[in-house]
Motif scaffolding. Structure first.
Motif, PDB file in Angstrom:
ATOM      1  N   PHE A  31       0.844  -1.186   0.000  1.00 41.37           N
ATOM      2  CA  PHE A  31       0.000   0.000   0.000  1.00 41.37           C
ATOM      3  C   PHE A  31       0.885   1.244   0.000  1.00 41.37           C
ATOM      4  CE2 PHE A  31      -3.087  -3.031   1.900  1.00 41.37           C
ATOM      5  CZ  PHE A  31      -4.123  -2.834   0.994  1.00 41.37           C
ATOM      6  N   PRO A  32       0.509   2.279  -0.753  1.00 43.65           N
ATOM      7  CA  PRO A  32       1.323   3.514  -0.762  1.00 43.65           C
ATOM      8  C   PRO A  32       1.412   4.127   0.633  1.00 43.65           C
ATOM      9  CG  PRO A  32      -0.279   3.538  -2.544  1.00 43.65           C
ATOM     10  CD  PRO A  32      -0.632   2.379  -1.662  1.00 43.65           C
ATOM     11  N   LYS A  33       2.540   4.736   0.917  1.00 46.81           N
ATOM     12  CA  LYS A  33       2.744   5.411   2.199  1.00 46.81           C
ATOM     13  C   LYS A  33       2.539   6.911   2.035  1.00 46.81           C
ATOM     14  CE  LYS A  33       6.206   2.513   4.519  1.00 46.81           C
ATOM     15  NZ  LYS A  33       5.496   2.348   5.806  1.00 46.81           N
ATOM     16  N   LEU A  34       1.895   7.524   3.004  1.00 44.23           N
ATOM     17  CA  LEU A  34       1.812   8.983   3.055  1.00 44.23           C
ATOM     18  C   LEU A  34       2.859   9.452   4.050  1.00 44.23           C
ATOM     19  CD1 LEU A  34      -2.058   9.542   3.158  1.00 44.23           C
ATOM     20  CD2 LEU A  34      -0.536   9.794   1.203  1.00 44.23           C
ATOM     21  N   MET A  35       3.724  10.330   3.620  1.00 44.16           N
ATOM     22  CA  MET A  35       4.755  10.790   4.550  1.00 44.16           C
ATOM     23  C   MET A  35       5.158  12.231   4.253  1.00 44.16           C
ATOM     24  SD  MET A  35       8.221   8.783   3.383  1.00 44.16           S
ATOM     25  CE  MET A  35       9.239   9.630   4.600  1.00 44.16           C
ATOM     26  N   GLU A  36       5.783  12.827   5.253  1.00 46.46           N
ATOM     27  CA  GLU A  36       6.300  14.183   5.099  1.00 46.46           C
ATOM     28  C   GLU A  36       7.805  14.112   4.879  1.00 46.46           C
ATOM     29  OE1 GLU A  36       5.185  16.384   8.541  1.00 46.46           O
ATOM     30  OE2 GLU A  36       3.089  16.604   7.922  1.00 46.46           O
ATOM     31  N   ILE A  37       8.252  14.795   3.831  1.00 43.95           N
ATOM     32  CA  ILE A  37       9.685  14.820   3.519  1.00 43.95           C
ATOM     33  C   ILE A  37      10.258  16.152   3.985  1.00 43.95           C
ATOM     34  CG2 ILE A  37      11.362  14.956   1.629  1.00 43.95           C
ATOM     35  CD1 ILE A  37       9.753  12.946   0.100  1.00 43.95           C
ATOM     36  N   VAL A  50      12.299   5.361   4.263  1.00 51.53           N
ATOM     37  CA  VAL A  50      11.259   4.701   3.457  1.00 51.53           C
ATOM     38  C   VAL A  50      11.515   3.195   3.406  1.00 51.53           C
ATOM     39  CG1 VAL A  50      10.239   4.520   1.151  1.00 51.53           C
ATOM     40  CG2 VAL A  50      10.838   6.766   2.064  1.00 51.53           C
ATOM     41  N   CYS A  51      12.768   2.791   3.176  1.00 48.20           N
ATOM     42  CA  CYS A  51      13.119   1.363   3.099  1.00 48.20           C
ATOM     43  C   CYS A  51      12.853   0.664   4.431  1.00 48.20           C
ATOM     44  CB  CYS A  51      14.591   1.201   2.714  1.00 48.20           C
ATOM     45  SG  CYS A  51      14.942   1.651   1.005  1.00 48.20           S
ATOM     46  N   ASP A  52      13.177   1.343   5.539  1.00 54.23           N
ATOM     47  CA  ASP A  52      12.947   0.739   6.861  1.00 54.23           C
ATOM     48  C   ASP A  52      11.461   0.507   7.089  1.00 54.23           C
ATOM     49  OD1 ASP A  52      15.642   0.840   7.296  1.00 54.23           O
ATOM     50  OD2 ASP A  52      15.603   2.631   8.581  1.00 54.23           O
ATOM     51  N   GLY A  53      10.643   1.403   6.573  1.00 54.18           N
ATOM     52  CA  GLY A  53       9.195   1.258   6.736  1.00 54.18           C
ATOM     53  C   GLY A  53       8.667   0.009   6.061  1.00 54.18           C
ATOM     54  N   ALA A  63      16.276   4.177  -4.790  1.00 58.58           N
ATOM     55  CA  ALA A  63      16.163   5.616  -5.085  1.00 58.58           C
ATOM     56  C   ALA A  63      14.683   5.953  -5.207  1.00 58.58           C
ATOM     57  CB  ALA A  63      16.888   5.952  -6.382  1.00 58.58           C
ATOM     58  N   LEU A  64      14.390   7.241  -5.213  1.00 56.29           N
ATOM     59  CA  LEU A  64      13.019   7.707  -5.432  1.00 56.29           C
ATOM     60  C   LEU A  64      12.914   8.289  -6.836  1.00 56.29           C
ATOM     61  CD1 LEU A  64      12.306   9.521  -2.037  1.00 56.29           C
ATOM     62  CD2 LEU A  64      11.328   7.354  -2.807  1.00 56.29           C
ATOM     63  N   GLN A  65      11.764   8.081  -7.458  1.00 54.16           N
ATOM     64  CA  GLN A  65      11.521   8.681  -8.770  1.00 54.16           C
ATOM     65  C   GLN A  65      10.072   9.142  -8.845  1.00 54.16           C
ATOM     66  OE1 GLN A  65      10.525   4.587 -11.304  1.00 54.16           O
ATOM     67  NE2 GLN A  65      12.253   5.808 -11.896  1.00 54.16           N
ATOM     68  N   LEU A  88       5.382   9.680  -5.526  1.00 53.63           N
ATOM     69  CA  LEU A  88       6.728   9.192  -5.821  1.00 53.63           C
ATOM     70  C   LEU A  88       6.727   7.665  -5.802  1.00 53.63           C
ATOM     71  CD1 LEU A  88       8.794  11.630  -3.542  1.00 53.63           C
ATOM     72  CD2 LEU A  88       7.939  12.007  -5.858  1.00 53.63           C
ATOM     73  N   ARG A  89       7.793   7.096  -6.295  1.00 53.72           N
ATOM     74  CA  ARG A  89       7.917   5.638  -6.341  1.00 53.72           C
ATOM     75  C   ARG A  89       9.301   5.248  -5.830  1.00 53.72           C
ATOM     76  NH1 ARG A  89       7.610   4.791 -11.641  1.00 53.72           N
ATOM     77  NH2 ARG A  89       5.339   4.673 -11.658  1.00 53.72           N
ATOM     78  N   LEU A  90       9.342   4.263  -4.955  1.00 52.83           N
ATOM     79  CA  LEU A  90      10.630   3.700  -4.532  1.00 52.83           C
ATOM     80  C   LEU A  90      11.052   2.686  -5.578  1.00 52.83           C
ATOM     81  CD1 LEU A  90      12.724   3.627  -2.185  1.00 52.83           C
ATOM     82  CD2 LEU A  90      11.488   1.618  -1.324  1.00 52.83           C
TER      83      LEU A  90
END
Length: 744
Positions: A31-37, A50-53, A63-65, A88-90
């Protein structure tokens, strides 16, 4: 009305800090994550978080794209472009992805290889991925595949032709995209590679995508490397390119003319005329006229640009003659003047073998040169020592005398029999006119990167400049008679004959006549009387009322007019404009669209695959820029994208259309307007949003026009009434105030 106070300990909702961006991040199968960068944190630590999540190890391999169609990687350089609400996409890191694709495109399985090349063509648009793939010597691998690898599949062509065509198409697409980033020099490619690309221009004429990319590669080679120009010129002939112009695909026609233009532009001076002769032999002009200009379809902007470039390069062949002074000792050049004299006066002159003395013959020649309208009657060669127009003027005169002999003789004899003060000197007129036509057509100047201003009529004749001159010299003679001009009226400012003739020519050219005959008929309707009427009308429309009451009225209504102009500019920004992303290969340009939100608080923008028809909806534009974040608007040389190195950036016309929005600490949004009008609209609109003055030429013209119209409307009731310069005097006070008005 009761006032409700918040409790002491309650917190009032504050807007998020500027450095915090709210995004959604996708990962396949989750499922997509909602997060604050937090934009202040290093990108690597954000990726680790993000990877740890998702419990993913080795975060340095990720990387993110952007999850949109671009799939561009996010780096420290471009992370400021991430907007609130972005998706974004990991994904695997650029280095990892480049390594995997480098291995996959060498697969022995045709299907796997095809899929890998398709992915490579898509990823290569991203400069971050491109750098990693090029570091793996990926360009060399692709060139080897083109040079030799394709032979391996030649036998499979008959049974797998579509697959082979797609494979080659993706290979060339990836190559073009990688080279477009300017990371690798074009000078590194072998003759074998050039030969192979050149062969595709013939071999794959029916495969549009392969042909298109092959032509694009050839054009880039020629424009970016002198050595490659020489090699390409040996491999590809005009005869091989011509058939592609006779097809129906306008994009292929555009690429083909682009290659011809590139070869023309980079050819050494001594080879350029030779190439022009080959183009004439192959009837390039008539093929373009038939299959492009007069084809039953609209000419798009890119084709118009290439036709404009070809037109400029063709006229630039005249520069050598334009800058060549006449040598009074050169017998061949003097013979041209003798020929002009012979054609005009042969019937009435003495034969060459007459018994008359040398003095008598010299006297007769001097008299004839005066009739020809030359300034130096004794040594007429001196008239052609000024450059420009140099020998080009003499060439034009000879062409007119030989190809329009009746008109030439009529003009010369008609003026030689007229009173001295009203004669139109043919020689001097021809010299001045040739110089003017060179200025109008900008002979000797390099083509602009943005201009589309080609004239169809110049493609209707092999000697179009000379024919253009012949029409204009007859116009000049006609206008001279209508003005009852004298030699003193030659170059008077605005009222001079040459200025009137220039205005006639420019007004006729503006209508883009499709043939020289149509141009001639347009000029017939632009007589001197008509020009005076047009000037009078324009003067009335722009009349500058100088009386004090009118100036006060102007001052009073000017803010109202400026507000009207401001609203028009903002409405145009709300409609939006499609901008072009210029790069080294103009044909492959990307488009992007920018528009202002209806509440004037946000600029919406995003990339497009092609130029849109009509407006682009807000919701289809991925990126946003709040107007409140804009710090400044800069133009011309002050723009960040104009400070970069490169020939394109030095182009004067591009500089005049460039502007940038500066926001945050280092953010920038760079524009190159499609034309001067859009440039003025956008710079005015952006300045209006920032509360600054609108200073463009367009605003000044609009203000003058609207002020003039408004004043004339308000003064309609005062027609034929003299408006005094000063207000009438106030009468003396009455001796008493014992009076009353009876209203009954």
């Amino acid at each position: 009305c009761p006032v409700v106070l918040a409790p002491k300990n309650s917190s009032v909702a504050m807007p998020p800090p500027a450095d915090i961006v709210k995004v959604a991040i996708e990962w396949p199968g989750a499922f997509p994550k909602l997060m604050e960068i937090d934009q202040k944190k290093p990108l690597s630590s954000i990726i680790k978080e993000v990877c740890d999540g998702w419990s993913l190890a080795n975060h340095d391999q990720f990387a993110l794209q952007h999850a949109d169609s671009s799939n561009f990687y996010i780096t420290e350089k471009n992370r400021n472009e991430i907007k609130n609400g972005a998706i974004l996409r990991l994904t695997t890191s650029p280095a990892q992805n480049a390594q995997q694709l480098h291995e996959r495109i060498q697969s022995s399985s045709m299907d796997a290889k095809l899929e890998a090349l398709k992915d490579l063509a898509n990823y290569s648009r991203d400069v971050t991925f491109a750098q990693e793939f090029i570091n793996l010597d990926g360009i060399s691998l692709l060139t080897q595949m083109v040079e030799s690898g394709t032979e391996r599949y030649q036998k499979l062509q008959k049974i797998m032709k579509p697959c082979f065509g797609d494979m080659l198409s993706f290979t060339l697409t990836a190559f073009v995209e990688l080279m477009d980033h300017g990371i690798v020099s074009w000078d590194t490619f072998s003759v074998a590679f050039i030969k192979k690309i050149a062969s595709y221009v013939n071999k794959f004429a029916s495969d549009i995508s392969i042909l298109q990319r092959s032509l694009a590669i050839l054009e880039s080679m020629v424009l970016n490397s002198h050595d490659l120009y020489q090699k390409v010129a040996q491999e590809i002939t005009i005869g091989q390119l011509i058939p592609h112009l006779q097809g129906t695909d306008q994009e292929i026609q555009t690429y083909t003319i682009a290659v011809i233009n590139a070869l023309f532009l980079k050819a050494p001076d001594d080879k350029r005329q030779e190439m022009a002769n080959i183009l004439a032999q192959k009837q390039l002009r008539s093929i373009i006229l038939t299959h492009v200009i007069r084809a039953q379809r609209a000419i798009n902007n890119e084709m118009a640009h290439q036709l404009y470039v070809l037109q400029v390069l063709t006229f630039n062949l005249l520069e050598d003659r334009m800058m060549t002074k006449m040598d009074p000792q050169d017998q061949a050049q003097r013979d041209i003047i003798f020929e002009l004299r012979r054609i005009a006066f042969d019937a009435e002159s003495e034969p060459n073998n007459s018994s008359g003395s040398m003095e008598k013959r010299k006297s007769m020649y001097t008299r004839d040169y005066k009739k020809l309208g030359l300034i130096n009657h004794v040594n007429p060669a001196m008239d052609f020592t000024q450059t420009p127009p140099g020998m080009l003027a003499l060439d034009n005169m000879l062409y007119f005398a030989k190809h329009h002999q009746d008109a030439y003789i009529r003009i010369v004899l008609e003026n030689s029999s007229r009173e001295d003060k009203h004669e139109c000197p043919f020689g001097r007129s021809s010299i001045e006119l040739t110089k003017m036509l060179c200025e109008i057509l900008r002979v000797g100047e390099l083509p602009s990167e943005t201009c589309n201003d080609f004239h169809p009529m110049f493609f209707t004749h092999d000697r179009s400049f000379e024919e253009f001159f012949c029409i204009c010299i007859q116009l000049l003679n006609k206008t001279w008679k209508e003005m009852r001009a004298t030699s003193e009226d030659f170059n008077k400012a605005r009222k001079g004959v040459m200025q009137v003739v220039k205005e006639q020519i420019m007004r006729a050219l503006t209508t883009k006549p499709s043939s020289l005959d149509q141009f001639k008929s347009k000029l017939q309707n632009l007589s001197y009387t008509e020009i005076l009427k047009i000037r009078q009308s324009e003067r009335m429309n722009q009349e500058d009322f100088q009386s004090r009451p009118i100036l006060e009225l102007k001052e009073k209504i000017q803010p109202e007019i400026l507000e009207l102009i401001k609203q028009q500019r903002l409405n145009r920004l709300v409609e939006g404009t499609c901008f072009r992303k210029l790069n080294s290969r103009r044909r492959q340009d990307k488009f992007w669209y920018c528009r202002l939100s209806p509440n004037h608080k946000v600029l919406h923008y995003g990339d497009l695959e092609e130029s849109p028809q009509g407006e682009v909806p807000h919701d289809s534009l991925q990126d946003k820029l709040p107007v409140a974040d804009i710090k400044a608007v800069v133009t011309g040389k002050d723009c960040p994208h104009m400070k970069e190195k490169g020939a394109l950036k030095q182009n004067k016309e591009v500089l005049e259309l460039a502007f940038s929005i500066l926001y945050d600490s280092s953010g920038q949004l760079n524009f190159i307007a499609p034309d001067k009008h859009e440039y003025c609209v956008w710079t005015d609109g952006l300045n209006a949003l920032l509360g600054k003055d609108m200073l463009s030429d367009l605003t000044r013209n609009d203000l003058d026009t609207l002020l003039s119209m408004e004043i004339k409307l308000r003064l309609l009731d005062l027609e034929n009434i003299q408006i005094p310069d000063a207000p009438p005097p106030i009468p003396k006070e009455p001796s008493n105030y014992d009076f009353v008005y009876d209203c009954n």
